[in-house]
Write a protein that holds these residues in place. Sequence first.
Motif, PDB file in Angstrom:
ATOM      1  N   ILE A 126      41.218  43.706  41.581  1.00 12.29           N
ATOM      2  CA  ILE A 126      41.300  42.411  40.906  1.00 12.29           C
ATOM      3  C   ILE A 126      42.734  42.302  40.435  1.00 12.29           C
ATOM      4  N   ALA A 127      43.535  41.509  41.144  1.00  9.65           N
ATOM      5  CA  ALA A 127      44.969  41.418  40.871  1.00  9.65           C
ATOM      6  C   ALA A 127      45.231  40.379  39.791  1.00  9.65           C
ATOM      7  N   PHE A 128      45.923  40.790  38.740  1.00  9.57           N
ATOM      8  CA  PHE A 128      46.270  39.898  37.633  1.00  9.57           C
ATOM      9  C   PHE A 128      47.679  39.341  37.839  1.00  9.57           C
ATOM     10  N   GLY A 129      47.825  38.043  37.620  1.00  7.82           N
ATOM     11  CA  GLY A 129      49.150  37.466  37.610  1.00  7.82           C
ATOM     12  C   GLY A 129      49.865  37.804  36.315  1.00  7.82           C
ATOM     13  N   VAL A 130      51.154  38.135  36.400  1.00  5.28           N
ATOM     14  CA  VAL A 130      51.956  38.448  35.212  1.00  5.28           C
ATOM     15  C   VAL A 130      53.328  37.798  35.361  1.00  5.28           C
ATOM     16  N   ALA A 131      53.972  37.533  34.228  1.00  6.25           N
ATOM     17  CA  ALA A 131      55.308  36.927  34.255  1.00  6.25           C
ATOM     18  C   ALA A 131      56.378  37.946  34.601  1.00  6.25           C
TER      19      ALA A 131
END
Length: 344
Positions: free
Chosen positions: A77-82
């Motif tokens: 489950i890939a999380f988007g990050v800044a």
Amino acid sequence: MDPAGIDHVELCTDQPDRLVAYFRDGMGCTARPVDDPAGGGRVLLAQGDIRLLITPGSADDSAARYVERHGDGVRDIAFGVADAAEAYATALRRGGQSLAAPAVRTLPDGTPGLVAVVAGPGDLVHSLVQRLEPAPPASRDGALLTLIDHVAMCVPAGELAPTVEFYSRVFGLQTIFEEKIEVGDQAMNSIVVQNRHTDITLTLIEPDTSRAPGQIDAFVADHGGPGVQHLAFLTEDITVAVPTLRDRSITFLTAPDSYYPMLAERLPHLEDLISPLRELDVLLDNDHWGHLLQIFTQSRHPRGTLFYEIIERRQARTFGSGNIRALYAAVEHDRLTAGAPDRK
């Protein structure tokens, strides 16, 4: 760390052609081969803001090991990050386990990204994805499904609290709902965690071993440990989505005969809504803000440990007990109707 949204979900399978066809021809996703220098036959499925990466068990050694242990299932489950480097450093400082340091990679949709990987519960992993270029614009023309509403995960008895603590400590997710659900002689505990932006929601479930063994125990045994039980896809109109999906040969769990009469007694103010839902086998639940409509697919995976949910939210923000009880009852009804062996 402040993750923002699910960038994509990876599913590993030893039947990639069948799974791609299920989402492409049945769910209406577009499919494109992933430009992967290492090969492997990966395929990206997309619809609305949903991105599913299908990885064959033959793609590499780690995928092969995953499929051998768990069968078809969600590995990432890939999380988007800044800022992937900052998020990775924060995760490790908070006790997360590193699986891959930040590196520039080509993302499944062909755009570049800075990606790090941190271990999750069991063999689940979480990629931390910083997009270096915007993702290709999502097409909503004719899209029945718009985004991943939530991910439901089952963990062995006694691991719910540590799992919640892990997601809170490492990723900053916060508990928004918790409840003990009793269904007949079975029971389970459920806690929902969510990020600040409310676009990552994990429903975490453990069995209550003081009661009779049931479906959550069966999942943990058949899956070989903790893992994702279902993905929930948001739709703008479930009364349009369900007939369309059925026409495309997607099969759903059917509600027990007693469900709708009991529902009318529990929610009399929604009686006008209940009748058309009964014709579709769509379930209904409500909370303080509104109500939600949902239906669950029959699993088409060999171990039966992964299925999907179609959900429409009409201002509802949380997950009431009727939500989980209805799923429990529908799965049990389907098991008995299909003549499946009793796992209790």
